[in-house]
Design a protein around this motif. Structure first.
Motif, PDB file in Angstrom:
ATOM      1  N   CYS A  44      -6.831  11.867  -7.636  1.00 44.27           N
ATOM      2  CA  CYS A  44      -6.305  10.554  -7.685  1.00 44.27           C
ATOM      3  C   CYS A  44      -7.817   9.665  -7.403  1.00 44.27           C
ATOM      4  CB  CYS A  44      -5.342   9.911  -7.153  1.00 44.27           C
ATOM      5  SG  CYS A  44      -3.815  11.477  -7.554  1.00 44.27           S
TER       6      CYS A  44
ATOM      7  N   LYS B 110       0.690  -1.039   0.283  1.00 41.72           N
ATOM      8  CA  LYS B 110      -0.145  -0.024   0.261  1.00 41.72           C
ATOM      9  C   LYS B 110       0.828   1.372  -0.231  1.00 41.72           C
ATOM     10  CE  LYS B 110      -3.861  -2.068   1.879  1.00 41.72           C
ATOM     11  NZ  LYS B 110      -4.815  -2.072   3.476  1.00 41.72           N
TER      12      LYS B 110
ATOM     13  N   HIS C  88       0.776   6.044  -0.735  1.00 43.06           N
ATOM     14  CA  HIS C  88       0.512   6.454  -1.477  1.00 43.06           C
ATOM     15  C   HIS C  88       0.500   6.336  -2.811  1.00 43.06           C
ATOM     16  CE1 HIS C  88       1.790   9.251   2.149  1.00 43.06           C
ATOM     17  NE2 HIS C  88       0.845   8.129   2.671  1.00 43.06           N
ATOM     18  N   TRP C  89      -0.350   7.725  -3.741  1.00 46.78           N
ATOM     19  CA  TRP C  89      -0.397   7.404  -5.712  1.00 46.78           C
ATOM     20  C   TRP C  89       1.278   7.074  -5.941  1.00 46.78           C
ATOM     21  CZ3 TRP C  89       0.395  10.792 -10.001  1.00 46.78           C
ATOM     22  CH2 TRP C  89      -0.245   9.789 -10.883  1.00 46.78           C
ATOM     23  N   THR C  90       1.389   9.267  -5.381  1.00 42.95           N
ATOM     24  CA  THR C  90       2.642   8.932  -6.203  1.00 42.95           C
ATOM     25  C   THR C  90       3.899   8.242  -5.821  1.00 42.95           C
ATOM     26  OG1 THR C  90       2.274  11.754  -5.916  1.00 42.95           O
ATOM     27  CG2 THR C  90       4.358  11.434  -6.099  1.00 42.95           C
ATOM     28  N   GLU C  91       3.616   7.587  -4.779  1.00 49.09           N
ATOM     29  CA  GLU C  91       4.535   7.093  -3.844  1.00 49.09           C
ATOM     30  C   GLU C  91       4.276   5.349  -5.386  1.00 49.09           C
ATOM     31  OE1 GLU C  91       5.521   7.249   0.212  1.00 49.09           O
ATOM     32  OE2 GLU C  91       4.204   6.310  -0.276  1.00 49.09           O
TER      33      GLU C  91
ATOM     34  N   CYS D   2      -4.648  12.026  -2.966  1.00 45.23           N
ATOM     35  CA  CYS D   2      -3.864  11.326  -3.573  1.00 45.23           C
ATOM     36  C   CYS D   2      -2.456  10.797  -2.077  1.00 45.23           C
ATOM     37  CB  CYS D   2      -3.134  12.275  -4.569  1.00 45.23           C
ATOM     38  SG  CYS D   2      -3.901  12.570  -6.072  1.00 45.23           S
ATOM     39  N   SER D   3      -3.217  11.110  -1.191  1.00 48.03           N
ATOM     40  CA  SER D   3      -2.637  10.869   0.315  1.00 48.03           C
ATOM     41  C   SER D   3      -2.989   9.625   0.697  1.00 48.03           C
ATOM     42  CB  SER D   3      -2.296  11.855   1.277  1.00 48.03           C
ATOM     43  OG  SER D   3      -3.765  12.173   1.709  1.00 48.03           O
ATOM     44  N   ASN D   4      -4.059   8.614   0.292  1.00 43.74           N
ATOM     45  CA  ASN D   4      -4.780   7.902   0.760  1.00 43.74           C
ATOM     46  C   ASN D   4      -3.698   6.861   0.619  1.00 43.74           C
ATOM     47  OD1 ASN D   4      -6.344   8.642   1.630  1.00 43.74           O
ATOM     48  ND2 ASN D   4      -8.059   8.162   0.975  1.00 43.74           N
ATOM     49  N   SER D   5      -3.361   5.453   1.453  1.00 39.52           N
ATOM     50  CA  SER D   5      -2.788   4.558   1.268  1.00 39.52           C
ATOM     51  C   SER D   5      -3.286   3.869   0.704  1.00 39.52           C
ATOM     52  CB  SER D   5      -1.667   3.607   2.484  1.00 39.52           C
ATOM     53  OG  SER D   5      -0.749   4.904   2.477  1.00 39.52           O
TER      54      SER D   5
ATOM     55  N   GLU E 298      -9.288   5.705  -7.984  1.00 36.77           N
ATOM     56  CA  GLU E 298      -9.044   4.536  -7.339  1.00 36.77           C
ATOM     57  C   GLU E 298     -10.162   3.910  -8.310  1.00 36.77           C
ATOM     58  OE1 GLU E 298     -10.055   4.914  -2.944  1.00 36.77           O
ATOM     59  OE2 GLU E 298     -12.306   5.331  -3.390  1.00 36.77           O
TER      60      GLU E 298
ATOM     61  N   TRP F 130      -5.200   1.866  -6.640  1.00 38.86           N
ATOM     62  CA  TRP F 130      -5.020   3.105  -7.423  1.00 38.86           C
ATOM     63  C   TRP F 130      -4.972   2.724  -9.045  1.00 38.86           C
ATOM     64  CZ3 TRP F 130      -5.792   7.351  -5.030  1.00 38.86           C
ATOM     65  CH2 TRP F 130      -5.636   7.206  -4.358  1.00 38.86           C
TER      66      TRP F 130
END
Length: 337
Positions: free
Chosen positions: A189, A2, A4-7, A205-208, A191, A43
């Motif tokens: 972002c 899991k 974040h979107w950017t990760e 986007c900060s959601n894991s 999902e 994502w």
């Protein structure tokens, strides 16, 4: 895992090609099979930007426009056809609609009135999608159908500010009802809610979340080069021009040419004049074939007229023989055989 979107985007780009792009309903079915878990959100590569662009619901690239008047920057983000031309319309107005059915290659008009999103949902449930209009011929054909029934109907052209991580210009969207709503002003972002039939939802986007990557074996290069220049480019920057020696690879090619800016796209296919045979750049003889009628024998008799093989980027995706001096987009393979 899991992230974040950017990760997740960074991980996919480092280990595969990118976060997943969904070009059509078949891609969506494949994504659901890949995840194979109805209890998670994942994502994908769709993210909100500040730039609004016109797109086709069916996912076709926007190459032809026929506005009655140039569109404005107001909030009318959907389109209707009337008297053969198009105009912006508030998406929440009730209009008749016209669907496209890919199985029968036909257009189906429905006189009942709905909002644009309801029209899209109806077409996807009972046919394939709202129509795309890709050229003047299609525009005239569809206008003739509309004039027999109704003056104004929804078409599949809409405008939004969402873009794919890999810069694919696909307008396919699979939002659940009421989405995207940008709740709280920070849901940029996308999902996929696997527990909700794979429908999409905008989220911070900060959601894991778990995420889906894609690994593309082929890549469309939107540069206009001769066949020899294309071969050199692929071998320098990737692996080679694509050799389509199976139906499976032909299906990959069909997906890749979707965004082509030329009517034909170079393949790694060339005619060996002295032996009178076609061969692939991977040194395979051409056994699997997908020629347009007559093209497998349409070859030149001198080096100045040397012929190479290209695939049509339009509906049929058949192979044709062209002088290798033509300047076309082309497809590279990114992996060794």
């Amino acid at each position: 895992m899991k992230m974040h979107w950017t990760e997740a985007q960074r991980y996919c780009r480092e280990n595969y090609t990118d976060l997943a792009t969904v070009n059509n309903i078949n891609d969506m079915k494949e994504l659901k099979k890949t995840v194979n878990n109805n209890r998670v959100n994942v994502w994908i590569g769709l993210k909100r930007t500040g730039v609004y662009k016109w797109k086709w619901s069916l996912g076709d690239p926007v190459k032809y426009l026929n506005w009655e008047t140039e569109p404005s920057t107001d909030t009318n983000n959907c389109s209707v056809m009337r008297n053969g031309t198009w105009r912006q319309q508030d998406c929440n107005v009730n209009m008749s609609l016209i669907c496209y059915n890919d199985s029968s290659k036909s257009y189906i008009i429905d006189s009942s009135t709905t909002t644009w999103r309801e029209a899209q949902r109806f077409c996807r449930q009972y046919h394939t999608d709202l129509i795309s209009v890709r050229n003047q011929t299609e525009n005239q054909l569809i206008n003739n159908i509309i004039n027999d029934h109704q003056s104004s109907v929804w078409i599949g052209l809409f405008r939004d500010s969402w873009e794919w991580s890999d810069n694919t210009d696909s307008g396919f969207r699979y939002w659940r009802s009421g989405q995207p709503d940008n709740f709280g002003g920070s849901e940029d972002c996308t999902e996929v809610r696997m527990w909700d039939q794979g429908q999409w939802n905008d989220a911070p986007c900060s959601n894991s979340l778990t995420f889906v990557c894609q690994e593309d074996e082929l890549i469309l290069i939107q540069k206009n080069l001769s066949w020899t220049e294309a071969l050199r480019y692929c071998r320098k920057n990737h692996v080679d021009l694509v050799s389509v020696d199976s139906e499976k690879i032909q299906l990959w090619v069909k997906a890749a040419v979707h965004q082509a800016s030329t009517a034909e796209v170079w393949l790694g296919l060339r005619h060996f004049c002295s032996l009178r045979i076609w061969f692939w750049v991977n040194e395979e003889i051409v056994f699997y074939q997908n020629w347009a009628p007559g093209n497998e024998t349409a070859v030149g008799g001198s080096e100045s007229k040397a012929k190479s093989g290209a695939v049509q980027s339009g509906v049929d995706h058949l192979w044709i023989s062209l002088p290798e001096s033509h300047k076309l987009n082309f497809i590279c393979t990114r992996k060794e055989k």
